[in-house]
Enzyme design. Sequence first.
Site, PDB file in Angstrom:
ATOM      1  N   ARG A 130      -0.732   9.186   8.770  1.00 38.04           N
ATOM      2  CA  ARG A 130      -0.675   7.756   9.093  1.00 38.04           C
ATOM      3  C   ARG A 130      -0.250   6.945   7.874  1.00 38.04           C
ATOM      4  NH1 ARG A 130      -4.822   3.322   8.992  1.00 38.04           N
ATOM      5  NH2 ARG A 130      -6.056   4.813   7.812  1.00 38.04           N
ATOM      6  N   ARG A 169      -0.659   9.260   1.529  1.00 38.85           N
ATOM      7  CA  ARG A 169      -2.077   9.590   1.405  1.00 38.85           C
ATOM      8  C   ARG A 169      -2.341  11.091   1.333  1.00 38.85           C
ATOM      9  NH1 ARG A 169      -5.469   5.359   5.246  1.00 38.85           N
ATOM     10  NH2 ARG A 169      -5.332   3.599   3.808  1.00 38.85           N
ATOM     11  N   HIS A 203      -8.871  10.221   3.249  1.00 39.59           N
ATOM     12  CA  HIS A 203      -8.610   9.112   2.335  1.00 39.59           C
ATOM     13  C   HIS A 203      -8.844   9.604   0.910  1.00 39.59           C
ATOM     14  CE1 HIS A 203      -8.508   5.211   0.445  1.00 39.59           C
ATOM     15  NE2 HIS A 203      -8.168   4.665   1.599  1.00 39.59           N
ATOM     16  N   HIS A 239     -11.123  10.381   7.035  1.00 38.34           N
ATOM     17  CA  HIS A 239     -11.022   8.922   7.174  1.00 38.34           C
ATOM     18  C   HIS A 239     -10.464   8.476   8.515  1.00 38.34           C
ATOM     19  CE1 HIS A 239     -10.455   4.778   5.947  1.00 38.34           C
ATOM     20  NE2 HIS A 239      -9.145   4.859   6.107  1.00 38.34           N
ATOM     21  N   GLU A 260       0.841  -1.190   0.000  1.00 38.23           N
ATOM     22  CA  GLU A 260       0.000   0.000   0.000  1.00 38.23           C
ATOM     23  C   GLU A 260       0.879   1.244   0.000  1.00 38.23           C
ATOM     24  OE1 GLU A 260      -3.035  -0.159   2.995  1.00 38.23           O
ATOM     25  OE2 GLU A 260      -3.896  -1.993   2.201  1.00 38.23           O
TER      26      GLU A 260
END
Length: 531
Positions: free
Chosen positions: A377, A283, A237, A342, A118
Site C-alpha cells: 500500500r 514501506r 509499518h 499495520h 510520505e
Amino acid sequence: MESSQDIQSNRIVIIGAGLGALYAALTLAPRPVVMISPDPLGQGASSAWAQGGVAAAMDVSDSPAAHARDTQRAGAGTVDAQVADLVTREAREHILDLTTLGAPFDRTADGSYVMSREAAHSYARVVRVKGDQAGAEIMRALIERLRETPSIQVIEGAMAEGLELSDGAVTGVRLASSAPSGSAPLVLRGQAVLMAGGGSAGLYAITTNPPRIRGQALGMAARAGAEIADAEFMQFHPTAMDVGEDPAPLATEALRGEGAILVNADGARFMLDEHPDAELAPRDVVARAIFAQSIAGKRPLLDTRAALGEAITTVFPAVSAACARNGIDPTQDPIPVAAAAHYHMGGIATDLDGKSSLPGLWACGECASTGLHGANRLASNGLLEALVYARRAAQDIARTLGPLKEATSVRLEFAPGGATTDPAHVAALRRAMTQNVGVVRDAAGLRAALSEIAALAATQPDCESFQNICTAATMIAAAALLREESRGAHERSDFPETLPALAHRSRLTWEAAKALRDSLCDASASDPETP
C-alpha cells in the site's frame, strides 16, 4: 449456529464503525441504516488511530495520473490499474466533501491545504490534520454529522460473529454482546449487509492496530463463502515505537517526510545503502531494513532531533505523547522503532462498486481488497480507499434496493450464554503469526503456522469469534505459502526472486485454504519428518 432470536429489519446493516462505515451511512441517508459497533462510537476503530492523513492530488503541480503512477509503482506489479485511476481521480472530491462535513484539515494562511510528503510519493500530497491527528479528527467530524442524521441507528456493544445466508445470498448477521462475558447469539436480518469491520494486522503479536481488529470481518466473510483476494500481502509499518506496548504506538511516516532519519545503535544511517530514496523508500523496503537491523541486534532508531527539534511536541502530538508515556524525550534522544503489522492489503474481494462474490454482501475499508494496494500500500491511500469505496458501495446498495422503505428502530436484547474466546489461545495464535508469517517467510514456517492455527482452532470449535480469527490467519498463511516468490510486502527467503509470471492478484476461498491446511496436517501426521 442456532440463535435465540431472529429479528427482521428494513434497515441496511453496516458491520463496523470506522471511517468506511460512517461515510457509507451518511451517504445512504435518508435510507434507514443500523451500524453495529463493538465499542462506543469513535473508539476501537483503526481509522481513529490513523496519523498520516489522506492522499490526494490537491496541488496544481500534482495530478491524479501521477498519484496513480505512484500507487502502481509501490504496489509491485499487482495493482489494478483501473482501480488506481478511479480512486485517484475521485480523491480531491472526497477531501472537499470531508471539509464541508467539518474535517479541520491543516490550512495555510491563504486557505490552501497543508500537504505532507510520505514514502514513495513523488509529490507532497497527503492532506493532514493537526500534524498526526487526521484519523481521529475526521472521525470526530463524521460522528457529529452522524448524530444529526435521524436515519442512522447505532448499536454499541454488539459484535458481529457470522453471516446468515439464504439460497447463497447474505440476508443478515449473527450478533453477540461484545462484553467479556459474551452472550447467546441472535440474528439481525436487513435489506443488505455492508462489511466495514476493519483489517487483520492485530493477528500479529507486534501490531499497531486496536485490540479488537484481528481479522474477524475477513474470517466471517470467508466462512460464508466469499472470495478473498491478496491475503498474503500484510504491510508492516517500519516505525512502530519499540517500547513494549501492545499495540505498539506509531511513529508516523510523516516524521520521515519532514526529514527524520533512521540510525542504528552504532549511529549508522543504514537506509542510505538500501534504496535511492533512503528513509522515504516504499514501506516494504524500509520494514525489511528495520527488521534486519533488529535481527542483527543493532537496535534501529528514528532520529527526529535535527529535522524537527522542539517542534515535534506541537506538530506531532500523538508521537510526543507516546514518547512521554515511555520516558523518551525525542528532542534529546532517538526513538526506538520496530517493524509491526499495520495494514492488510488483502481482504474480501470486491468489484468497482464494492460488491463481494456473495449476493447481498458489500465491503469497504481495510476488510475489503479492491485491487488498489497491490503488494504494498502507498502511504495514506488507506483512508482514501475507505472513502471512495464507502461511497461507491453505498450508492450501489441504494441502486440495488430501489425505492426507500421506512424502518423502525432495531431493539436487541442479548441473553446469557455463548462461547467466549480464550485470551491465551489468541496470544498463542498471534505469536505464531509473528514468528512464521511475518516480515520474512519461508515454507517451513508457513506450514508450521498452518498446523498450529489448526490445532488452536480445534480447541474452541463452537466459539464463532475465535473461528473467525483462526480462519483469517489461515487465509493469510495459506496464500503466503502458495505465492512462491517475493513481491512487495511478501518476502519469501526461500523464493527471493520476483517472478513476472506471478504479477497478478491472488484469489482464495476458505474451502481451498482449509483443504491445503488439512493436507499439510495429514502429511505431517503420516510423516513426522515432513518439514
